[in-house]
Design an enzyme around this catalytic site. Structure first.
Site, mmCIF file in Angstrom:
data_model
loop_
_atom_site.group_PDB
_atom_site.id
_atom_site.type_symbol
_atom_site.label_atom_id
_atom_site.label_comp_id
_atom_site.label_asym_id
_atom_site.label_seq_id
_atom_site.Cartn_x
_atom_site.Cartn_y
_atom_site.Cartn_z
ATOM 1 N N GLN A 191 0.827 -1.203 0.000
ATOM 2 C CA GLN A 191 0.000 0.000 0.000
ATOM 3 C C GLN A 191 0.860 1.250 0.000
ATOM 4 O O GLN A 191 2.090 1.184 0.037
ATOM 5 C CB GLN A 191 -0.891 -0.012 1.244
ATOM 6 C CG GLN A 191 -0.097 -0.052 2.544
ATOM 7 C CD GLN A 191 -0.977 -0.234 3.769
ATOM 8 O OE1 GLN A 191 -0.992 0.615 4.643
ATOM 9 N NE2 GLN A 191 -1.705 -1.357 3.842
ATOM 10 N N HIS B 112 0.316 5.903 0.878
ATOM 11 C CA HIS B 112 -0.571 6.968 1.328
ATOM 12 C C HIS B 112 -0.314 8.236 0.517
ATOM 13 O O HIS B 112 0.841 8.547 0.199
ATOM 14 C CB HIS B 112 -0.354 7.251 2.811
ATOM 15 C CG HIS B 112 -0.383 6.015 3.650
ATOM 16 N ND1 HIS B 112 -1.521 5.267 3.830
ATOM 17 C CD2 HIS B 112 0.595 5.388 4.338
ATOM 18 C CE1 HIS B 112 -1.238 4.228 4.609
ATOM 19 N NE2 HIS B 112 0.045 4.278 4.927
ATOM 20 N N GLU C 165 4.555 8.807 7.960
ATOM 21 C CA GLU C 165 4.548 7.963 9.150
ATOM 22 C C GLU C 165 5.933 7.391 9.439
ATOM 23 O O GLU C 165 6.843 7.458 8.609
ATOM 24 C CB GLU C 165 3.541 6.819 8.993
ATOM 25 C CG GLU C 165 3.833 5.894 7.828
ATOM 26 C CD GLU C 165 2.714 4.871 7.587
ATOM 27 O OE1 GLU C 165 2.040 4.488 8.551
ATOM 28 O OE2 GLU C 165 2.535 4.463 6.422
ATOM 29 N N HIS D 101 4.721 0.339 0.642
ATOM 30 C CA HIS D 101 5.211 -0.363 1.826
ATOM 31 C C HIS D 101 4.232 -1.438 2.274
ATOM 32 O O HIS D 101 3.061 -1.430 1.886
ATOM 33 C CB HIS D 101 5.447 0.620 2.976
ATOM 34 C CG HIS D 101 4.220 1.367 3.392
ATOM 35 N ND1 HIS D 101 3.832 2.562 2.818
ATOM 36 C CD2 HIS D 101 3.268 1.086 4.324
ATOM 37 C CE1 HIS D 101 2.723 2.985 3.393
ATOM 38 N NE2 HIS D 101 2.345 2.116 4.306
ATOM 39 N N ARG E 48 -4.558 0.729 -1.275
ATOM 40 C CA ARG E 48 -4.110 -0.665 -1.280
ATOM 41 C C ARG E 48 -3.880 -1.076 -2.728
ATOM 42 O O ARG E 48 -4.787 -0.964 -3.569
ATOM 43 C CB ARG E 48 -5.189 -1.526 -0.619
ATOM 44 C CG ARG E 48 -4.810 -2.957 -0.344
ATOM 45 C CD ARG E 48 -5.982 -3.721 0.247
ATOM 46 N NE ARG E 48 -6.433 -3.176 1.516
ATOM 47 C CZ ARG E 48 -7.677 -2.787 1.745
ATOM 48 N NH1 ARG E 48 -8.603 -2.855 0.802
ATOM 49 N NH2 ARG E 48 -8.015 -2.298 2.934
#
Length: 321
Positions: A103, A105, A122, A180, A200
């Protein structure tokens, strides 16, 4: 009556996931009842999943209500100047019994345009890893959309991606757009922008209990992916009874405190700090009050608390803005 501020803890928000297991209970003492618990959201203001204080005078209020009552005392002036009364970060513990989907972001601009959300920069701190466990992070070499799509169609996307063997204490920083996946057998502490937006792209062809595959976001992901190589594994050296910088980015700064005896903590910034205990146990003294914590605990230190003392043997992630 004047409010006497103190470290806040919250009731964990537990999430079942197709790839989850039981380590959140056996390893981190979370009150799970499922065999497939994947995430414990420790501090969240994601709509529908807003954390509720579970200790002290503010017990029962959610974090948004607390911030509304005491914005400067909780968040700090520097945070309010950037984010208003929004709590800008989301903290989780994740147990991957099986591989998570591959996936990524979107960045702030795409997330705002498409989802009215922050992006999702993140970091991961590996708390536990089984033998041969690994993380999938980023491309091995600079690539392009056509090459990526060809590998995706042929189900050999992993040929393009880095797979890192991991062990306890490893740190990874993931900028938006980085492909990742957390691999099977890994427990991580995750610090991220407040966002629940995930694209995803591959889910190992697995199906849920009803025989259905989970939704993929192939088209949405195409212009969100960073097709260049990105250094993601972070090298650092712990200093005993000190606060060691590990990750610094525009959204958060993370230090590691390797507590072995006593750490006198003089907080100079006018901003909140979050502590995530990833190992051991410790006590925290604020004025004449002493609070006790152990591995798996997460606490929010209000911005107005400046002089604290930590005592014990523990490893702590110290996160601030």
């Amino acid at each position: 009556m004047t409010m006497k501020f103190y470290p806040l803890t919250f009731t964990p928000i537990l999430k079942d996931r197709i790839w989850g297991g039981t380590k959140l209970k056996t390893y981190l003492n979370k009150p799970i009842v499922s065999e497939t618990a994947g995430e414990s959201w420790e501090i969240s203001t994601v709509p529908g999943d807003v954390s509720v204080v579970n200790n002290g005078a503010l017990k029962g209020k959610n974090i948004n209500e607390v911030i509304d009552l005491y914005p400067e005392e909780i968040l700090g002036k520097s945070v309010i100047a950037r984010f208003g009364k929004q709590f800008p970060l989301l903290f989780k513990f994740i147990d991957a019994k099986e591989d998570l989907s591959i996936q990524l972001h979107p960045n702030d601009a795409l997330a705002k345009e498409r989802h009215n959300s922050f992006g999702k920069t993140e970091m991961w701190y590996v708390m536990q890893a089984d033998d041969s466990a690994r993380l999938v992070v980023g491309f091995k070499k600079d690539t392009h959309q056509q090459e990526y799509l060809a590998h995706l169609a042929n189900k050999n996307l992993l040929d393009l991606l880095n797979e890192y063997p991991v062990s306890k204490g490893d740190v990874f920083f993931l900028e938006t757009g980085t492909i990742h996946a957390i691999g099977a057998g890994v427990v991580v502490a995750e610090i991220q922008q407040t966002s629940d937006v995930t694209y995803r792209i591959y889910d190992w062809d697995r199906v849920d209990a009803d025989g259905k595959e989970r939704e993929l976001h192939t088209e949405q992901a195409l212009d969100a992916i960073n097709y260049q190589t990105t250094p993601s594994k972070i090298d650092y050296h712990e200093a005993i009874n000190q606060s060691t910088p590990v990750v610094t980015c525009p959204y958060f700064t993370t230090h590691i405190i390797a507590l072995r005896t006593v750490f006198d903590w003089n907080r100079k910034q006018d901003a909140f700090t979050v502590l995530m205990c990833t190992n051991g146990q410790f006590e925290l003294t604020v004025g004449d009050e002493v609070y006790h914590y152990r591995m798996g605990d997460t606490l929010l230190i209000p911005a107005c608390l400046k002089q604290l003392t930590l005592k014990g043997e523990a490893t702590l992630l110290e996160i601030s803005i």
